[in-house]
Design a protein around this motif. Sequence first.
Motif, PDB file in Angstrom:
ATOM      1  N   GLU A  70      43.856  50.622  29.415  1.00 27.64           N
ATOM      2  CA  GLU A  70      42.645  49.817  29.538  1.00 27.64           C
ATOM      3  C   GLU A  70      41.399  50.637  29.225  1.00 27.64           C
ATOM      4  O   GLU A  70      40.437  50.110  28.656  1.00 27.64           O
ATOM      5  CB  GLU A  70      42.567  49.207  30.930  1.00 27.64           C
ATOM      6  CG  GLU A  70      43.606  48.126  31.101  1.00 27.64           C
ATOM      7  CD  GLU A  70      43.818  47.718  32.537  1.00 27.64           C
ATOM      8  OE1 GLU A  70      43.263  48.379  33.437  1.00 27.64           O
ATOM      9  OE2 GLU A  70      44.538  46.739  32.749  1.00 27.64           O
ATOM     10  N   ILE A  95      34.203  39.734  31.503  1.00 23.15           N
ATOM     11  CA  ILE A  95      35.518  39.139  31.778  1.00 23.15           C
ATOM     12  C   ILE A  95      36.593  40.215  31.797  1.00 23.15           C
ATOM     13  O   ILE A  95      37.464  40.237  32.692  1.00 23.15           O
ATOM     14  CB  ILE A  95      35.854  38.037  30.738  1.00 23.15           C
ATOM     15  CG1 ILE A  95      34.914  36.855  30.911  1.00 23.15           C
ATOM     16  CG2 ILE A  95      37.299  37.599  30.840  1.00 23.15           C
ATOM     17  CD1 ILE A  95      35.068  36.124  32.210  1.00 23.15           C
ATOM     18  N   PHE A  96      36.544  41.149  30.847  1.00 24.75           N
ATOM     19  CA  PHE A  96      37.556  42.209  30.786  1.00 24.75           C
ATOM     20  C   PHE A  96      37.492  43.103  32.020  1.00 24.75           C
ATOM     21  O   PHE A  96      38.516  43.395  32.644  1.00 24.75           O
ATOM     22  CB  PHE A  96      37.365  43.028  29.507  1.00 24.75           C
ATOM     23  CG  PHE A  96      38.436  44.045  29.272  1.00 24.75           C
ATOM     24  CD1 PHE A  96      39.696  43.655  28.872  1.00 24.75           C
ATOM     25  CD2 PHE A  96      38.188  45.395  29.466  1.00 24.75           C
ATOM     26  CE1 PHE A  96      40.694  44.586  28.659  1.00 24.75           C
ATOM     27  CE2 PHE A  96      39.172  46.328  29.256  1.00 24.75           C
ATOM     28  CZ  PHE A  96      40.430  45.917  28.849  1.00 24.75           C
ATOM     29  N   LEU A  98      36.201  42.318  34.891  1.00 24.46           N
ATOM     30  CA  LEU A  98      36.555  41.502  36.046  1.00 24.46           C
ATOM     31  C   LEU A  98      38.076  41.412  36.202  1.00 24.46           C
ATOM     32  O   LEU A  98      38.602  41.503  37.321  1.00 24.46           O
ATOM     33  CB  LEU A  98      35.942  40.104  35.913  1.00 24.46           C
ATOM     34  CG  LEU A  98      36.078  39.188  37.101  1.00 24.46           C
ATOM     35  CD1 LEU A  98      35.292  39.751  38.274  1.00 24.46           C
ATOM     36  CD2 LEU A  98      35.585  37.802  36.754  1.00 24.46           C
ATOM     37  N   ILE A  99      38.784  41.267  35.099  1.00 22.26           N
ATOM     38  CA  ILE A  99      40.256  41.253  35.154  1.00 22.26           C
ATOM     39  C   ILE A  99      40.783  42.591  35.671  1.00 22.26           C
ATOM     40  O   ILE A  99      41.715  42.632  36.481  1.00 22.26           O
ATOM     41  CB  ILE A  99      40.848  40.909  33.770  1.00 22.26           C
ATOM     42  CG1 ILE A  99      40.564  39.450  33.434  1.00 22.26           C
ATOM     43  CG2 ILE A  99      42.350  41.180  33.715  1.00 22.26           C
ATOM     44  CD1 ILE A  99      40.917  39.066  32.019  1.00 22.26           C
ATOM     45  N   LEU A 100      40.173  43.690  35.231  1.00 23.30           N
ATOM     46  CA  LEU A 100      40.579  45.005  35.727  1.00 23.30           C
ATOM     47  C   LEU A 100      40.340  45.137  37.227  1.00 23.30           C
ATOM     48  O   LEU A 100      41.192  45.654  37.959  1.00 23.30           O
ATOM     49  CB  LEU A 100      39.814  46.113  35.008  1.00 23.30           C
ATOM     50  CG  LEU A 100      40.127  46.346  33.551  1.00 23.30           C
ATOM     51  CD1 LEU A 100      39.257  47.471  33.012  1.00 23.30           C
ATOM     52  CD2 LEU A 100      41.570  46.672  33.371  1.00 23.30           C
ATOM     53  N   ILE A 102      40.129  42.712  39.448  1.00 27.46           N
ATOM     54  CA  ILE A 102      41.064  41.835  40.168  1.00 27.46           C
ATOM     55  C   ILE A 102      42.443  42.489  40.258  1.00 27.46           C
ATOM     56  O   ILE A 102      43.091  42.449  41.305  1.00 27.46           O
ATOM     57  CB  ILE A 102      41.126  40.447  39.503  1.00 27.46           C
ATOM     58  CG1 ILE A 102      39.821  39.699  39.732  1.00 27.46           C
ATOM     59  CG2 ILE A 102      42.302  39.629  40.030  1.00 27.46           C
ATOM     60  CD1 ILE A 102      39.693  38.416  38.939  1.00 27.46           C
ATOM     61  N   GLY A 103      42.875  43.127  39.166  1.00 28.84           N
ATOM     62  CA  GLY A 103      44.151  43.841  39.193  1.00 28.84           C
ATOM     63  C   GLY A 103      44.143  45.003  40.162  1.00 28.84           C
ATOM     64  O   GLY A 103      45.107  45.235  40.893  1.00 28.84           O
ATOM     65  N   HIS A 106      44.320  43.627  43.642  1.00 36.11           N
ATOM     66  CA  HIS A 106      45.682  43.170  43.940  1.00 36.11           C
ATOM     67  C   HIS A 106      46.596  44.354  44.280  1.00 36.11           C
ATOM     68  O   HIS A 106      47.387  44.274  45.228  1.00 36.11           O
ATOM     69  CB  HIS A 106      46.242  42.390  42.750  1.00 36.11           C
ATOM     70  CG  HIS A 106      47.648  41.936  42.942  1.00 36.11           C
ATOM     71  ND1 HIS A 106      47.984  40.950  43.832  1.00 36.11           N
ATOM     72  CD2 HIS A 106      48.812  42.355  42.376  1.00 36.11           C
ATOM     73  CE1 HIS A 106      49.296  40.766  43.806  1.00 36.11           C
ATOM     74  NE2 HIS A 106      49.817  41.611  42.925  1.00 36.11           N
TER      75      HIS A 106
END
Length: 117
Positions: A70, A95-96, A98-100, A102-103, A106
């Motif tokens: 990433e 967005i990119f 934010l996805i990182l 969120i991962g 998690h």
Amino acid sequence: MLSILFISMIILLISMMVMLLASILSKKTFIDREKASPFECGFDPKSSSRMPFSLKFFLITIIFLIFDVEIALILPIIMIIKFSNLLMWSFTSIIFILILLIGLYHEWNQGMLNWST
């Protein structure tokens, strides 16, 4: 066109002959017990060579590889800011990232980042 086809057929024929010759010459005639066993300083191994390893090391490695890739994807985003629309660039970058995040949340929520347990 015909010459290209002829040359490619010759190359294919030569490469198949080389592969066939290599497979014929590389066959072993006998199986040595010492060469087939795991190497441990010339002695017979005391335990199995297929020892289980900690799953935590594997998970940390996978997390490292994911975030390493990433980072390699984030670096070109900085370079293309000059050539793209600022609004679309900002939206895509947010967005990119934010996805990182969120991962990462998690992974943290599942306890993958805790070494103490």
